[in-house]
Design an enzyme around this catalytic site. Structure first.
Site, short mmCIF file in Angstrom:
data_model
loop_
_atom_site.label_atom_id
_atom_site.label_comp_id
_atom_site.label_asym_id
_atom_site.label_seq_id
_atom_site.Cartn_x
_atom_site.Cartn_y
_atom_site.Cartn_z
N ASP A 175 0.93 -1.06 -0.11
CA ASP A 175 -0.03 0.10 0.00
C ASP A 175 0.75 1.23 0.02
OD1 ASP A 175 -2.45 1.59 0.55
OD2 ASP A 175 -1.52 1.79 2.18
N GLU A 198 1.42 -0.49 -5.42
CA GLU A 198 0.29 0.60 -5.40
C GLU A 198 1.27 1.70 -5.45
OE1 GLU A 198 -3.16 3.30 -3.73
OE2 GLU A 198 -1.66 2.36 -2.30
#
Length: 641
Positions: A312, A364
């Protein structure tokens, strides 16, 4: 007996931890059931507690085994380690505990165990002693397949799931039946779980982690999570996990200022705080933090058989000035790159790929930072894939326009092909795109319901045939109208209604066709696998292109984002002969009109679009058609019974 707290722990056991090389730190720190032998030779069972708090003045452990008396069990500092330890006879599995830490600032604060492998159910925050798992896995065949996989040349269609919101109130065990059945029926190759590490604050969706080694207890036990993953593997479905190494919340009972100093986080708030999220940022240059994070990454893969991690907010890790305006500290060369975070990411990626062949690490990452998916030994960060955020933003911007204006933004749908092979990409329509006022997928699209659902079906056909792997967030596969709300769950009742049911059945067909057609995935990372037929039909809102697998399998894709049908639309094709329609988003079973079906087209020796052959195709309004070359095809008007 508490004086014999060392058990099998000695100072040298922490050497790797202090040098950043301990990749299994959870085996040495935290709470562990052990049996020790006293001076008389008697074996005594209990729990060994260890916690790293080098600047603490005192540390105690307390819990339900001492009626929460915070003075009952002072721990001792293991010389030259910064680790406090104690052995408590008779304390067994299920014991609930916390550490009571008197920090360098002289404040006493009750802390959850950073290495706890289980925790109380939220909103309670204590840690729980748990035995090493003896779960008997049934996924040997899957793991063998994973070791030999070639991910870049295989289909990958990912269903992103928030386990607590997919169906409210369901446990890991419930999901092992219901989620497995649904994902199998829909035909996805993988699921991606939003973070499952312990997070008492439900609206964080798991992105504010307080227990990095503890699966979210609200949904069940660690072994019940193992059971869910095992069942997915038995069904042939890979399981990815959202991992959050970039930041952590400021809850006083968790990691922040753990021993009265900035222990896990960077001390300088310009580097140690993330203003966007009100969180602390890990001190990526500290060796013990490196050991903590690389161990945690390996823990989920080794102990729970996850097939990969989606990391993330990588951009927030890469840049020292991320969301900080002018309030940031340059690196030693005066630049904005976070060299310590870059080093950590390379370390984690390299170690996991070497340690667990066949796993995948996904970034990401929303910027143009070079070499995200380039191997570490070639100077890259070493990720396997990167989310294509540019494609996502451009595509959703295009979809939000009235069709009459799309012609002026045609290049937003074609621009991704300029850079599509610069990294190994996944095309994400994730949870981030259906929250915080952005609207659900179907509500982003203008027009009446017929136009909304037809456009959504056409877009998914465009997405599933575009170079790159695919990811779709739960609920988007049946066109839920409401934004994602973790406290409400998905609106499953609408999936039986017109429009919604059509999208859901189309997604099932897309996955079925996709998985069986190598042209759609074999050369996803190779420019040879894609060619435009016509990238410039802006006036018609039509995109047409070819996919191939390099071994003879060929698919022509035509997508019409205009409400006007194309009843005699000529497309160039590379090969004469029969091209069979393998997908049409306008079929009645998908709640389409059924009026623009090709069945098959025959390409003849009429050059078009700089290709040697061509054919006339029926293209539905706001619809997509896939045609596959059939080298043995017989024209319908020449076939015999």
């Amino acid at each position: 007996m508490t004086d014999n707290f060392f058990g099998d722990i000695h100072g040298w056991d922490f050497e790797g931890f202090h040098t950043g090389g301990d990749t299994e730190a959870w085996k040495r720190l935290g709470a562990h059931l052990v049996t020790v032998t006293d001076e008389s030779g008697t074996e005594i069972s209990g729990t060994r507690f260890t916690v790293w708090a080098p600047n603490a003045k005192e540390v105690r452990v307390f819990g339900d085994f001492c009626d929460w008396d915070g003075d009952a069990h002072p721990m001792r500092l293991i010389p030259h380690t910064g680790v406090w330890g104690i052995f408590l006879p008779g304390v067994g599995a299920g014991a609930v505990y916390k550490f009571k830490v008197r920090g360098a600032d002289d404040r006493w604060i009750d802390r959850a165990d950073p290495y706890a492998r289980y925790a109380e159910q939220p909103p309670a925050t204590a840690s729980v002693v748990i035995a090493d798992s003896d779960y008997e896995w049934n996924d040997d065949a899957w793991l063998e397949h994973r070791r030999n996989s070639k991910l870049y040349q295989e289909p990958m269609a990912i269903y992103e799931v928030h386990l607590g919101g997919w169906r409210r109130g369901k446990s890991y065990q419930d999901l092992a039946t219901e989620l497995v059945e649904y994902v199998s029926w829909q035909g996805y190759t993988h699921v991606e779980f939003m973070p499952v590490a312990q997070h008492p604050y439900e609206p964080s969706w798991g992105y504010q982690v307080t227990g990095y080694f503890a699966p979210q207890s609200a949904w069940g036990t660690p072994d019940e999570l193992r059971y869910l993953i095992d069942k997915l593997h038995e069904a042939g479905i890979g399981v990815l996990l959202d991992w959050v190494p970039g930041h952590f919340p400021k809850d006083e009972w968790a990691l922040g200022r753990f021993d009265g100093t900035a222990l896990y986080e960077h001390a300088d708030p310009r580097q140690g705080e993330q203003p966007d999220w009100g969180t602390y940022v890990f001190n990526f240059g500290r060796n013990e933090v490196k050991s903590f994070l690389v161990s945690n990454a390996l823990y989920w893969i080794q102990e729970f058989h996850f097939d990969g991690l989606r990391i993330d907010a990588v951009a927030s890790m890469l840049y020292l000035d991320y969301s900080r305006g002018d309030n940031w500290v340059p690196n030693i060369y005066g630049g904005r790159e976070n060299l310590e975070a870059i080093d950590l990411l390379r370390y984690v990626n390299k170690h996991l790929y070497e340690r667990q062949p066949g796993v995948v690490l996904i970034a990401e990452e929303s910027t143009s930072f070079p070499g995200i998916t380039k191997p570490v030994h070639h100077g890259g960060l070493g990720f396997g894939f990167k989310w294509n955020m540019g494609w996502m933003n451009d595509s959703l911007g295009y979809l939000s326009l009235d069709p009459i204006y799309r012609q002026y933004h045609h290049n937003e749908m074609t621009f991704a092909m300029v850079y599509s092979f610069s990294e190994n990409f996944i095309l994400p329509i994730s949870h981030d795109e259906v929250v915080h006022g952005k609207g659900a997928m179907v509500t982003k699209i203008p027009g009446d319901d017929w136009q909304k659902f037809a456009t959504l079906r056409a877009f998914y056909a465009f997405m599933w045939s575009h170079p790159g792997k695919q990811l779709l967030f739960m609920g988007s596969e049946f066109g839920q109208r409401s934004e994602f709300n973790e406290s409400a769950g998905l609106e499953w009742w609408v999936s039986d209604l017109w429009g919604h049911r059509g999208v859901q059945l189309l997604m099932r067909r897309l996955n079925e066709v996709y998985r069986h057609v190598p042209a759609l995935w074999k050369l996803d990372t190779d420019p040879a696998g894609f060619r435009w037929i016509d990238a410039d039909d802006a006036g018609g809102n039509v995109f047409s292109y070819l996919r191939n697998d390099g071994a003879g399998d060929q698919v022509a894709v035509v997508v019409n984002f205009s409400p006007a049908p194309r009843e005699d639309y000529r497309i160039g094709l590379p090969t004469e002969g029969v091209w069979t329609e393998i997908l049409n988003t306008d079929l009645p079973e998908f709640n389409g009109t059924g009026g623009y079906v090709n069945h098959q087209v025959v390409a003849t020796e009429i050059p078009s679009n700089h290709l040697p052959a061509s054919a006339s195709v029926l293209v539905p309004p706001l619809g997509a058609v896939w045609l596959r070359f059939d080298p043995h095809g017989v024209r319908d008007d020449q076939s015999t019974n």
